[in-house]
Scaffold this motif. Sequence first.
Motif, short mmCIF file in Angstrom:
data_model
loop_
_atom_site.label_atom_id
_atom_site.label_comp_id
_atom_site.label_asym_id
_atom_site.label_seq_id
_atom_site.Cartn_x
_atom_site.Cartn_y
_atom_site.Cartn_z
N GLY A 83 -6.24 1.37 -4.08
CA GLY A 83 -5.02 1.52 -3.29
C GLY A 83 -5.11 0.97 -1.88
O GLY A 83 -4.16 1.10 -1.11
N LYS B 126 1.20 3.93 -3.08
CA LYS B 126 0.95 5.36 -2.83
C LYS B 126 2.14 6.19 -3.31
O LYS B 126 1.97 7.23 -3.95
CB LYS B 126 0.69 5.59 -1.33
CG LYS B 126 0.32 7.00 -0.98
CD LYS B 126 0.00 7.13 0.50
CE LYS B 126 -0.35 8.55 0.86
NZ LYS B 126 -0.65 8.71 2.28
N GLU C 89 0.84 -1.20 0.00
CA GLU C 89 0.00 0.00 0.00
C GLU C 89 0.87 1.25 0.00
O GLU C 89 0.59 2.20 -0.73
CB GLU C 89 -0.95 0.01 1.20
CG GLU C 89 -2.12 -0.92 1.06
CD GLU C 89 -3.09 -0.82 2.23
OE1 GLU C 89 -2.78 -0.13 3.25
OE2 GLU C 89 -4.16 -1.43 2.15
N ARG C 90 1.93 1.25 0.83
CA ARG C 90 2.83 2.41 0.88
C ARG C 90 3.58 2.58 -0.45
O ARG C 90 3.74 3.69 -0.95
CB ARG C 90 3.81 2.29 2.05
CG ARG C 90 3.16 2.38 3.42
CD ARG C 90 4.14 2.46 4.56
NE ARG C 90 5.15 1.42 4.61
CZ ARG C 90 4.98 0.20 5.12
NH1 ARG C 90 3.79 -0.14 5.63
NH2 ARG C 90 5.97 -0.67 5.13
#
Length: 189
Positions: free
Chosen positions: A176, A147, A143-144
């Motif tokens: 996301g 992003k 996820e990071r």
Amino acid sequence: MDTNLEQEIKKDSPKVAPIKVDGTEVFEHGEDTATAEGIENGVKPTNLTAKGREYAKEVGLHAKEAEKKKVVSSAVQRAKETATIISKTAKIPHEINKTLNTWNIGDFDGDKQGSFDEKYWTSNPDKEPPNGESFNSFTGRMERAYKHTLAAPKSEQIITHSKVTRAFLALRETGGKWNDKTTKLFLSL
């Protein structure tokens, strides 16, 4: 991207064709010795094969033609080696981003291809493979990384791994955020 180059890059890519994340191009590293020998790949260092180095040069020529300003890779050896070749070919700087690292599959790294049972570990997301990373840890990091890639300048060339590229494709479909649908997509790719 030039259609002929895209076809050539897809042909030489070991597992996953290049993708775009909101316009930022994401490529898998070039073929490495473990992949060529049918061995599970995690974070242990492996070198590129001749085919992998040629692929990296092609991606570097694409980066130069596309006027990329920087190549960003995971910290895993095969991705760093790919990015170094791209950097030299396109004459752009290389930066490392550890969130782009592949899933640390622990003691399965280096075993025969297929010994790491993704379905088992995704069904037991809090369990860590021996000396490895839990699926929940991996998905949080993905996820990071996703992003970061969304926010990255479109002039960056991202070099990562097939599991990360699959995660990005799945995350693109779920806004996301990692959820059960993301896991199903990840496993189906």
